[in-house]
Motif scaffolding. Structure first.
Motif, PDB file in Angstrom:
ATOM      1  N   LYS A  86       0.764  -1.125  -0.107  1.00  0.00           N
ATOM      2  CA  LYS A  86       0.080  -0.043   0.127  1.00  0.00           C
ATOM      3  C   LYS A  86       0.822   1.311  -0.040  1.00  0.00           C
ATOM      4  O   LYS A  86       1.697   1.243   0.801  1.00  0.00           O
ATOM      5  CB  LYS A  86      -0.876  -0.024   1.219  1.00  0.00           C
ATOM      6  N   SER A  89      -4.901   7.127   9.892  1.00  0.00           N
ATOM      7  CA  SER A  89      -4.582   5.621   9.533  1.00  0.00           C
ATOM      8  C   SER A  89      -5.005   4.642  10.514  1.00  0.00           C
ATOM      9  O   SER A  89      -4.528   5.156  11.735  1.00  0.00           O
ATOM     10  CB  SER A  89      -3.288   5.474   8.840  1.00  0.00           C
ATOM     11  N   ASP A  90      -5.563   3.609  10.411  1.00  0.00           N
ATOM     12  CA  ASP A  90      -5.744   2.569  11.412  1.00  0.00           C
ATOM     13  C   ASP A  90      -4.485   1.591  11.242  1.00  0.00           C
ATOM     14  O   ASP A  90      -4.380   0.582  11.992  1.00  0.00           O
ATOM     15  CB  ASP A  90      -7.009   2.021  11.188  1.00  0.00           C
ATOM     16  N   ASP A  91      -3.651   1.758  10.572  1.00  0.00           N
ATOM     17  CA  ASP A  91      -2.455   0.867  10.342  1.00  0.00           C
ATOM     18  C   ASP A  91      -1.403   1.448  11.459  1.00  0.00           C
ATOM     19  O   ASP A  91      -0.903   2.568  11.770  1.00  0.00           O
ATOM     20  CB  ASP A  91      -1.595   1.101   9.043  1.00  0.00           C
TER      21      ASP A  91
HETATM   22 MG    MG Z   1      -5.785   1.002   7.102  1.00  0.00          MG
END
Ligand code: MG
Ligand code: WAQ
Length: 282
Positions: A192, A218-220
């Motif tokens: 990504k 972001s949720d990463d």
């Molecule tokens: Mg994410």
């Protein structure tokens, strides 16, 4: 040119018995030409299978033909960058920009009818700005809590600044912007690129009817850069908005129901096919 839309989402079963539910792991959207369909599809599956949020139990890939005449081409929002020492400072900056955009938006009249203003309209607008003063204060206080509420969601919160209401038909899922990609990008990328994807999404969102601004973290767990965006602000990257390792993130789409209906806005976000022209790809 023949175009195809590809959409992928991957999830994992978590919990036992009654508590059992699907947890979102990864998602991606592309619009590519016919020759790239297979390779992009493979790359999407690879991305789902190697995501830092976990091993998927379920991957859905959807491929649809798109008619060129249905595609809207948009220029990417201009990008600026804000460097900060700490994530707390970054979050403060982001909240500050959003609060300013929302309060400016609330104080703007729906239409510029200054040329035909009558005394009656003037007093009406005074009453409204009082009422909006309260909404502005209320919103500024609520913003951190709204962000927390997005953490378990797969899509974005759609928040009406004019009423303080959430407008997503499904609060758990949220609203997802789909059918978008960068123009001329048929590149096959298994891993990504957060920025490239975000500028495409943010440009589509900023052009949706009634949209005021977007807020994104972001949720990463290993990606700490976030942004705020709007047609007026452009795309403002804030280099740290959360602690490294934190897997909480979310998006808030701030919308003004005086400018458009929620249905039109959601229809645009979910259905309109958009390709974003990125002038400077450095
Ligand atoms: Mg994410
Ligand atoms: N539509 C609506 N909401 C979405 C979508 C979508 N298509 N995709 C993701 N979200 C929501 C969802 O709740 C996620 O948990 C949250 O946004 C974060 O998504 O300039 O990576 O894909 O370097 O983790 C910003 C890049 C990266 C900043 C953002 O978001 C930069 C990112 P993620």
């Amino acid at each position: 040119m023949e175009y195809y839309s590809l959409k992928m989402r991957a999830s994992q079963q978590v919990g036992e018995g009654e508590q059992k539910r699907e947890q979102h792991i990864s998602g991606a959207e592309r619009i590519v030409n016919r020759d790239s369909v297979e390779a992009v599809c493979t790359a999407m599956v690879r991305r789902a299978m190697t995501h830092s949020k976990g091993d998927p139990d379920f991957i859905n890939v959807k491929i649809e033909k798109v008619h060129e005449s249905d595609i809207q081409i948009l220029k990417a929002l201009p990008v600026t960058r804000v460097d900060v020492e700490t994530w707390q400072e970054g979050l403060e900056k982001a909240f500050g920009l959003i609060n300013k955009t929302v309060s400016d938006g609330l104080l703007l009249p729906k239409e510029d009818n200054s040329t035909k203003a009558t005394s009656c309209q003037v007093s009406y607008s005074f009453a409204r700005s009082d009422e909006y003063g309260v909404l502005i204060k209320d919103f500024a206080q609520k913003l951190p809590e709204l962000l927390r509420a997005t953490f378990p969601m797969r899509g974005a919160m759609l928040y009406d600044i004019a009423t303080g209401e959430r407008l997503e038909p499904d609060h758990e899922r949220g609203v997802r912007a789909t059918y978008m990609d960068a123009l001329h990008s048929s590149e096959v990328d298994g891993c990504k690129n957060h920025f490239n994807e975000a500028i495409v999404l943010a440009t589509k969102v900023a052009n949706a009817p009634g949209m005021v601004a977007e807020f994104c973290v972001s949720d990463d767990p290993n990606y700490v850069t976030g942004y705020v965006a709007s047609k007026e602000l452009g795309y403002v990257r804030i280099m740290k908005m959360k602690e490294m390792g934190d897997e909480n993130g979310g998006r808030i789409f701030l919308f003004d129901s005086r400018k458009a209906s929620a249905e039109e806005c959601i229809e645009y976000l979910q259905k309109k096919k958009v390709l974003v022209e990125i002038a400077d790809r450095t």
